[in-house]
Design a protein around this motif. Sequence first.
Motif, PDB file in Angstrom:
ATOM      1  N   TYR A 179       0.836  -1.203   0.000  1.00 50.07           N
ATOM      2  CA  TYR A 179       0.000   0.000   0.000  1.00 50.07           C
ATOM      3  C   TYR A 179       0.870   1.253   0.000  1.00 50.07           C
ATOM      4  O   TYR A 179       0.584   2.210  -0.738  1.00 50.07           O
ATOM      5  CB  TYR A 179      -0.919  -0.011   1.220  1.00 50.07           C
ATOM      6  CG  TYR A 179      -1.808   1.214   1.329  1.00 50.07           C
ATOM      7  CD1 TYR A 179      -3.063   1.237   0.734  1.00 50.07           C
ATOM      8  CD2 TYR A 179      -1.398   2.355   2.021  1.00 50.07           C
ATOM      9  CE1 TYR A 179      -3.885   2.345   0.831  1.00 50.07           C
ATOM     10  CE2 TYR A 179      -2.204   3.469   2.119  1.00 50.07           C
ATOM     11  CZ  TYR A 179      -3.448   3.461   1.524  1.00 50.07           C
ATOM     12  OH  TYR A 179      -4.257   4.568   1.608  1.00 50.07           O
ATOM     13  N   TYR A 210      -4.751  -1.972   4.421  1.00 50.06           N
ATOM     14  CA  TYR A 210      -4.512  -2.700   3.177  1.00 50.06           C
ATOM     15  C   TYR A 210      -3.068  -3.169   3.144  1.00 50.06           C
ATOM     16  O   TYR A 210      -2.160  -2.442   3.534  1.00 50.06           O
ATOM     17  CB  TYR A 210      -4.781  -1.819   1.954  1.00 50.06           C
ATOM     18  CG  TYR A 210      -6.213  -1.349   1.829  1.00 50.06           C
ATOM     19  CD1 TYR A 210      -7.225  -2.234   1.504  1.00 50.06           C
ATOM     20  CD2 TYR A 210      -6.543  -0.010   2.033  1.00 50.06           C
ATOM     21  CE1 TYR A 210      -8.537  -1.815   1.385  1.00 50.06           C
ATOM     22  CE2 TYR A 210      -7.850   0.430   1.914  1.00 50.06           C
ATOM     23  CZ  TYR A 210      -8.845  -0.476   1.594  1.00 50.06           C
ATOM     24  OH  TYR A 210     -10.145  -0.054   1.478  1.00 50.06           O
ATOM     25  N   ASP A 253      -5.543 -13.252  -2.064  1.00 47.20           N
ATOM     26  CA  ASP A 253      -6.358 -12.246  -2.739  1.00 47.20           C
ATOM     27  C   ASP A 253      -5.878 -10.847  -2.387  1.00 47.20           C
ATOM     28  O   ASP A 253      -5.535 -10.561  -1.227  1.00 47.20           O
ATOM     29  CB  ASP A 253      -7.836 -12.387  -2.343  1.00 47.20           C
ATOM     30  CG  ASP A 253      -8.509 -13.547  -3.042  1.00 47.20           C
ATOM     31  OD1 ASP A 253      -9.596 -13.936  -2.592  1.00 47.20           O
ATOM     32  OD2 ASP A 253      -7.939 -14.068  -4.027  1.00 47.20           O
ATOM     33  N   GLU A 265      -6.036  -6.870  -1.553  1.00 51.27           N
ATOM     34  CA  GLU A 265      -6.921  -6.116  -0.676  1.00 51.27           C
ATOM     35  C   GLU A 265      -7.367  -4.804  -1.301  1.00 51.27           C
ATOM     36  O   GLU A 265      -8.372  -4.234  -0.872  1.00 51.27           O
ATOM     37  CB  GLU A 265      -6.226  -5.862   0.657  1.00 51.27           C
ATOM     38  CG  GLU A 265      -5.933  -7.172   1.388  1.00 51.27           C
ATOM     39  CD  GLU A 265      -5.539  -6.962   2.830  1.00 51.27           C
ATOM     40  OE1 GLU A 265      -5.059  -5.864   3.155  1.00 51.27           O
ATOM     41  OE2 GLU A 265      -5.723  -7.890   3.617  1.00 51.27           O
ATOM     42  N   LEU A 266      -6.653  -4.343  -2.316  1.00 50.87           N
ATOM     43  CA  LEU A 266      -7.012  -3.099  -2.986  1.00 50.87           C
ATOM     44  C   LEU A 266      -6.595  -3.200  -4.448  1.00 50.87           C
ATOM     45  O   LEU A 266      -5.479  -3.637  -4.750  1.00 50.87           O
ATOM     46  CB  LEU A 266      -6.319  -1.910  -2.315  1.00 50.87           C
ATOM     47  CG  LEU A 266      -6.586  -0.521  -2.891  1.00 50.87           C
ATOM     48  CD1 LEU A 266      -8.058  -0.149  -2.746  1.00 50.87           C
ATOM     49  CD2 LEU A 266      -5.695   0.526  -2.216  1.00 50.87           C
ATOM     50  N   ASP A 269     -18.086  -7.586  -0.830  1.00 49.84           N
ATOM     51  CA  ASP A 269     -17.306  -7.940   0.354  1.00 49.84           C
ATOM     52  C   ASP A 269     -16.381  -6.790   0.741  1.00 49.84           C
ATOM     53  O   ASP A 269     -16.198  -5.838  -0.028  1.00 49.84           O
ATOM     54  CB  ASP A 269     -16.493  -9.205   0.089  1.00 49.84           C
ATOM     55  CG  ASP A 269     -17.379 -10.430  -0.104  1.00 49.84           C
ATOM     56  OD1 ASP A 269     -18.515 -10.429   0.422  1.00 49.84           O
ATOM     57  OD2 ASP A 269     -16.942 -11.376  -0.783  1.00 49.84           O
ATOM     58  N   ASP A 270     -15.773  -6.897   1.913  1.00 44.61           N
ATOM     59  CA  ASP A 270     -14.944  -5.779   2.383  1.00 44.61           C
ATOM     60  C   ASP A 270     -13.608  -5.682   1.648  1.00 44.61           C
ATOM     61  O   ASP A 270     -12.958  -4.637   1.691  1.00 44.61           O
ATOM     62  CB  ASP A 270     -14.718  -5.847   3.897  1.00 44.61           C
ATOM     63  CG  ASP A 270     -13.962  -7.094   4.332  1.00 44.61           C
ATOM     64  OD1 ASP A 270     -13.853  -8.039   3.524  1.00 44.61           O
ATOM     65  OD2 ASP A 270     -13.490  -7.125   5.479  1.00 44.61           O
ATOM     66  N   ARG A 271     -13.185  -6.741   0.989  1.00 41.36           N
ATOM     67  CA  ARG A 271     -11.978  -6.727   0.183  1.00 41.36           C
ATOM     68  C   ARG A 271     -12.281  -7.388  -1.157  1.00 41.36           C
ATOM     69  O   ARG A 271     -13.030  -8.358  -1.212  1.00 41.36           O
ATOM     70  CB  ARG A 271     -10.833  -7.475   0.884  1.00 41.36           C
ATOM     71  CG  ARG A 271     -10.332  -6.831   2.179  1.00 41.36           C
ATOM     72  CD  ARG A 271      -9.629  -5.508   1.884  1.00 41.36           C
ATOM     73  NE  ARG A 271      -9.000  -4.949   3.075  1.00 41.36           N
ATOM     74  CZ  ARG A 271      -9.594  -4.162   3.956  1.00 41.36           C
ATOM     75  NH1 ARG A 271     -10.864  -3.817   3.774  1.00 41.36           N
ATOM     76  NH2 ARG A 271      -8.938  -3.692   4.994  1.00 41.36           N
ATOM     77  N   PRO A 272     -11.747  -6.885  -2.259  1.00 39.99           N
ATOM     78  CA  PRO A 272     -10.820  -5.758  -2.352  1.00 39.99           C
ATOM     79  C   PRO A 272     -11.549  -4.424  -2.441  1.00 39.99           C
ATOM     80  O   PRO A 272     -12.706  -4.358  -2.866  1.00 39.99           O
ATOM     81  CB  PRO A 272     -10.086  -6.045  -3.665  1.00 39.99           C
ATOM     82  CG  PRO A 272     -11.143  -6.712  -4.512  1.00 39.99           C
ATOM     83  CD  PRO A 272     -11.949  -7.553  -3.558  1.00 39.99           C
ATOM     84  N   GLY A 273     -10.862  -3.364  -2.035  1.00 39.65           N
ATOM     85  CA  GLY A 273     -11.317  -2.024  -2.350  1.00 39.65           C
ATOM     86  C   GLY A 273     -10.944  -1.688  -3.790  1.00 39.65           C
ATOM     87  O   GLY A 273     -10.248  -2.453  -4.474  1.00 39.65           O
ATOM     88  N   ALA A 299     -16.929  -2.801   0.892  1.00 38.55           N
ATOM     89  CA  ALA A 299     -15.635  -2.300   0.428  1.00 38.55           C
ATOM     90  C   ALA A 299     -15.626  -0.778   0.320  1.00 38.55           C
ATOM     91  O   ALA A 299     -16.676  -0.138   0.262  1.00 38.55           O
ATOM     92  CB  ALA A 299     -15.302  -2.910  -0.932  1.00 38.55           C
TER      93      ALA A 299
END
Length: 220
Positions: free
Chosen positions: A12, A36, A67, A69-70, A87-91, A108
Amino acid sequence: MPKSAVPASLSYADADARLGGALSAVFEGAGASPGYDEVLFFDGDLTLDGNFLVAINELRGGDAEGDVELIVVTGDLTVNGPIAVYDDRPGLYVGGRTEAETLEGGEAEIYIHDGAFTHLVHGYYNHGSLVTGIVETPWVIDFDHHMEIRAPGARWVDNYGDDDDADFSVGDSIVEAFVPEVVDAEDRCLDVDAFLDRLRAGLPVLRPGSRSAVSTPSRV
C-alpha cells in the motif's frame, strides 16, 4: 482481455507513493495503518470482459489464494459487464474514467472519478463507502450506505427508508411507482436483482403513468 496495463503487486505504501498520496487522501484508515496490504496496481488503462472481480481473478491465473486487498487503476477502467464489489476486500480506486454496466458496492471502499454506468449505481449496507466524481447513470439505489455520488439526471431510490430527498422511497412511493415484478412485497422496497434483470432485458420498471421525477444535479 482487449487492452490492459501490466499489473504489479505493490505494498500500500508503495502504491500510495506512486500516486503522490492519492490513496491515503481518500480511503479510511489512511496513513500509517491503512488496513490494506497487497495492492494490485495497474499503471495505465484497463479493459475487462464480464464480471469485474471474475475477470480480475482470471487475469491473476484464477488463484484465489493471496487475494489482493485493494485494486488500483491509474488510467481509465472499462468493464464490459458489472462492477459488483460487496465484500470488504478488495477495495477499488480508479484514477481515470470508469465505464461499466453497473457500479455496485457493499462493505468495500470504492473511490472513482468520473464515469458512466448503463443500468445503475447501488450502495448496500452501512459499512464501506462509494464515492464518485460526476457519473452518468439512470438509477442510483441507496440502502443505508455511505454514498457520495454526483449523478445529474439520475432517479434516486431510497431502498432503506431514511432519505427524505429521494425520488422514490420504501413504502407506498416504491409500491405505487414500480411494476410488481421488481418490488419486494413484504418489505415494500425494490428487489434489486429483479430490477436489474428487468433493466438488462429492456423491460419497463415503472408502472404506466408513474411520475418520472429526477433528482437534484448533485447529491453528496
